[in-house]
Structures are given as C-alpha cells and as structure tokens.
Write an enzyme that holds these catalytic residues in place. Structure first.
Site, PDB file in Angstrom:
ATOM      1  N   SER A   4       0.859  -1.178   0.000  1.00  0.00           N
ATOM      2  CA  SER A   4       0.000   0.000   0.000  1.00  0.00           C
ATOM      3  C   SER A   4       0.893   1.224   0.000  1.00  0.00           C
ATOM      4  CB  SER A   4      -0.879  -0.008   1.258  1.00  0.00           C
ATOM      5  OG  SER A   4      -1.198   1.321   1.601  1.00  0.00           O
ATOM      6  N   HIS A  29      -0.897  -1.136  -4.596  1.00  0.00           N
ATOM      7  CA  HIS A  29      -2.201  -0.784  -4.022  1.00  0.00           C
ATOM      8  C   HIS A  29      -2.178   0.712  -3.720  1.00  0.00           C
ATOM      9  CE1 HIS A  29      -5.861  -1.679  -1.627  1.00  0.00           C
ATOM     10  NE2 HIS A  29      -5.384  -0.786  -0.757  1.00  0.00           N
ATOM     11  N   ASP A  31      -4.162   3.916  -2.161  1.00  0.00           N
ATOM     12  CA  ASP A  31      -5.241   4.293  -1.255  1.00  0.00           C
ATOM     13  C   ASP A  31      -5.660   5.739  -1.479  1.00  0.00           C
ATOM     14  OD1 ASP A  31      -5.705   1.935   0.430  1.00  0.00           O
ATOM     15  OD2 ASP A  31      -3.614   2.211   1.016  1.00  0.00           O
ATOM     16  N   MET A  33      -8.122   8.690  -0.537  1.00  0.00           N
ATOM     17  CA  MET A  33      -9.034   9.102   0.551  1.00  0.00           C
ATOM     18  C   MET A  33      -9.441  10.549   0.344  1.00  0.00           C
ATOM     19  SD  MET A  33      -7.110   7.452   3.819  1.00  0.00           S
ATOM     20  CE  MET A  33      -6.282   5.871   3.726  1.00  0.00           C
ATOM     21  N   HIS A  62      -7.820   1.677  -4.475  1.00  0.00           N
ATOM     22  CA  HIS A  62      -8.795   1.504  -3.387  1.00  0.00           C
ATOM     23  C   HIS A  62      -9.393   2.873  -3.074  1.00  0.00           C
ATOM     24  CE1 HIS A  62      -9.349   0.313   1.160  1.00  0.00           C
ATOM     25  NE2 HIS A  62     -10.500   0.549   0.559  1.00  0.00           N
ATOM     26  N   MET A  64     -11.502   5.262  -1.084  1.00  0.00           N
ATOM     27  CA  MET A  64     -12.195   5.521   0.189  1.00  0.00           C
ATOM     28  C   MET A  64     -12.765   6.925   0.064  1.00  0.00           C
ATOM     29  SD  MET A  64      -9.282   3.731   2.492  1.00  0.00           S
ATOM     30  CE  MET A  64      -8.175   3.760   1.090  1.00  0.00           C
ATOM     31  N   MET A 133     -11.962  -5.557   4.369  1.00  0.00           N
ATOM     32  CA  MET A 133     -11.137  -4.704   5.226  1.00  0.00           C
ATOM     33  C   MET A 133     -10.954  -5.369   6.592  1.00  0.00           C
ATOM     34  SD  MET A 133     -10.239  -2.072   3.501  1.00  0.00           S
ATOM     35  CE  MET A 133      -9.419  -1.223   4.859  1.00  0.00           C
ATOM     36  N   ASP A 168      -7.097  -6.264   3.487  1.00  0.00           N
ATOM     37  CA  ASP A 168      -6.362  -5.000   3.626  1.00  0.00           C
ATOM     38  C   ASP A 168      -6.467  -4.473   5.053  1.00  0.00           C
ATOM     39  OD1 ASP A 168      -5.201  -2.510   3.265  1.00  0.00           O
ATOM     40  OD2 ASP A 168      -6.762  -1.728   1.945  1.00  0.00           O
TER      41      ASP A 168
HETATM   42  C1  DX5 Z   1      -6.257   1.575   5.335  1.00  0.00           C
HETATM   43  C2  DX5 Z   1      -5.667   1.305   3.939  1.00  0.00           C
HETATM   44  C3  DX5 Z   1      -4.616   0.255   3.926  1.00  0.00           C
HETATM   45  C4  DX5 Z   1      -3.576   0.427   4.999  1.00  0.00           C
HETATM   46  C5  DX5 Z   1      -2.503  -0.585   5.017  1.00  0.00           C
HETATM   47  O1  DX5 Z   1      -7.142   2.609   5.250  1.00  0.00           O
HETATM   48  O2  DX5 Z   1      -6.688   0.912   3.062  1.00  0.00           O
HETATM   49  O3  DX5 Z   1      -4.161  -0.041   2.618  1.00  0.00           O
HETATM   50  O4  DX5 Z   1      -3.067   1.688   5.046  1.00  0.00           O
HETATM   51  O5  DX5 Z   1      -1.582  -0.280   6.024  1.00  0.00           O
HETATM   52  P1  DX5 Z   1      -1.175  -1.330   7.167  1.00  0.00           P
HETATM   53  O6  DX5 Z   1      -0.669  -2.567   6.443  1.00  0.00           O
HETATM   54  O7  DX5 Z   1      -0.123  -0.662   7.944  1.00  0.00           O
HETATM   55  O8  DX5 Z   1      -2.414  -1.652   7.951  1.00  0.00           O
HETATM   56 ZN    ZN Z   2      -6.249   0.043   0.988  1.00  0.00          ZN
END
Ligand code: DX5
Ligand code: ZN
Length: 222
Positions: A4, A29, A31, A33, A62, A64, A133, A168
């Site tokens: 990630s 991956h 993320d 947000m 991903h 969010m 999740m 994840d």
């Molecule tokens: C959480 C994210 C993940 C996360 C992974 O909101 O979707 O991808 O940051 O980080 P670790 O492996 O440290 O939980």
């Molecule tokens: Zn993620």
C-alpha cells in the site's frame, strides 16, 4: 503481496516504486481518501496517473471516497487496472460495478469490519473481486481485526474460484498466514513493508508465509 503506497516516501516516489519492483511485488495498491468518507486525505487522480507513467505493474486502486460513481471513469482513464469502492459509500453499487466491468477493469466492492457480508451478497454476480477490510479504513499501522477471517472463509466457500479475495489492514507476518488459510489471495500490506529497510526481504517473507498456508490448506482439502 501488494504494497500500500500510503506509507511510502512520496518525496521519492519513483525510487520507491523501483525498489518495490526489484523486491518482486506483483501490483501496487493505491489508497485514495477524500477526507469525507474517511477522516484522512491522501492523493487522487494526478498521482495515480503519475504512477501509471513510471511502472508497468498493475495498479489496484482503493477508493475511500463518498461518491465513487462520480470519479471511477477518471480513475480508469488514469490507468487503474482494478478499482475497489466501498459498499458504505453513496451511489448505486450495482451500476458502478457494471460500469467498471464494461470499461475492462476489475470491479471490486470493499466492506468495513462492522459491515455484515449480507450487505454485499446481492452484488457478488457483478464483482470480480471483494476487498475485505481488516481495519477501519483511513490510516495505516492499525491492528488486524479477526472478523475479516470469517468473511473470507464464507466468501471463498460460496464463490469457489470465481472471485478474487483481497484483504487489507494490519496484514503482517503474524496475520498473513490465517488470511491465506481463510481464502485470501491478494494481501495488502503497508507498515509490514515500508517499516522495513529491505523491501525485498519483507515481500519475500510475507509471500512465503502466505503461500505456505495456502499449500497447507489445499492439502487439507484433498
Ligand atoms: C487503510 C488502507 C490500507 C492500509 C494498510 O485505510 O486501506 O491499505 O493503510 O496499512 P497497514 O498494512 O499498515 O495496515
Ligand atoms: Zn487500501
């Protein structure tokens, strides 16, 4: 094993991606947000497009964000190969999944630890992948929540090999084995990779632990 990028060094993004390629990761991956669906802001389209320009690795995006339906076309154009959005977000999830498929990307629905599997059950025919999740989304370095394992098992039993299952949050050397045994095949890890000096070693160790548990599980099945 998918790192990630949430926890990577953004000042050296290209160098980080080269290190991950050398470490043997199979995909990245990303993320995204929006500071609304989750209480954190990361990055959006320009970063996804920039990462696309510097690597051939598949990009697993991903989302969010509160309104995934309004942005998925742009994320596809930016170069995403798989897109996960949340069942807890706004919009017609079935329509979004079908639109993703029609654009030739992997269509995936994500669900948070407190959300029951029943919430996504009617959508599974429209999904290529489910993102289970194992932490509340928003931040890295949280503790793995076991509720994810039961969901993975039920999804695997129900869907057989028809669905890709990704997990994840809090995935590390202590938890990845049970995730593999429960049926996950894509493992997202942030701190377990970026917290280490040698990405190659952590990626190899995690992949071996996952494979070992999958092999054990397959043997039990026979
Ligand atoms: C959480 C994210 C993940 C996360 C992974 O909101 O979707 O991808 O940051 O980080 P670790 O492996 O440290 O939980
Ligand atoms: Zn993620």
């Amino acid at each position: 094993m998918l790192p990630s990028l949430l926890l990577c060094d953004f000042g050296n993004l290209e160098a980080e991606i080269r290190r991950l390629e050398t470490a043997g990761v199979k995909a990245l991956h990303l993320d995204v947000m929006d500071g609304h669906f989750v209480r954190n802001l990361t990055y959006g389209l320009p970063i996804v497009a920039a990462v696309r320009r510097i690597t051939r690795l598949p990009l697993d995006v991903h989302l969010m964000i509160s309104q995934p339906g309004a942005y998925i076309d742009e994320f596809v154009d930016a170069g995403a190969d798989a897109i996960s959005f949340h069942i807890e977000a706004e919009g017609d999830a079935s329509e979004i999944l079908r639109r993703l498929r029609s654009k030739g990307v992997l269509a995936s629905i994500a669900l948070n630890p407190p959300t029951p599997l029943e919430a996504i059950w009617p959508l599974l025919d429209d999904c290529d992948m489910v993102l289970v999740m194992s932490v509340m989304p928003g931040f890295g370095r949280q503790a793995f929540q076991e509720v994810a394992l039961d969901k993975l098992r039920r999804l695997r039993d129900f869907a057989g090999d028809r669905l890709l299952l990704e997990v994840d949050g809090g995935v590390n050397a202590s938890t990845i084995g049970s995730c593999a045994e429960a049926g996950a095949e894509l493992f997202v890890a942030g701190s377990a990779v970026f917290g280490q000096k040698d990405y190659g070693q952590s990626v190899t160790t995690l992949s071996e632990l996952a494979l070992g548990n999958k092999a054990g599980k397959d043997q039990k099945r026979r």
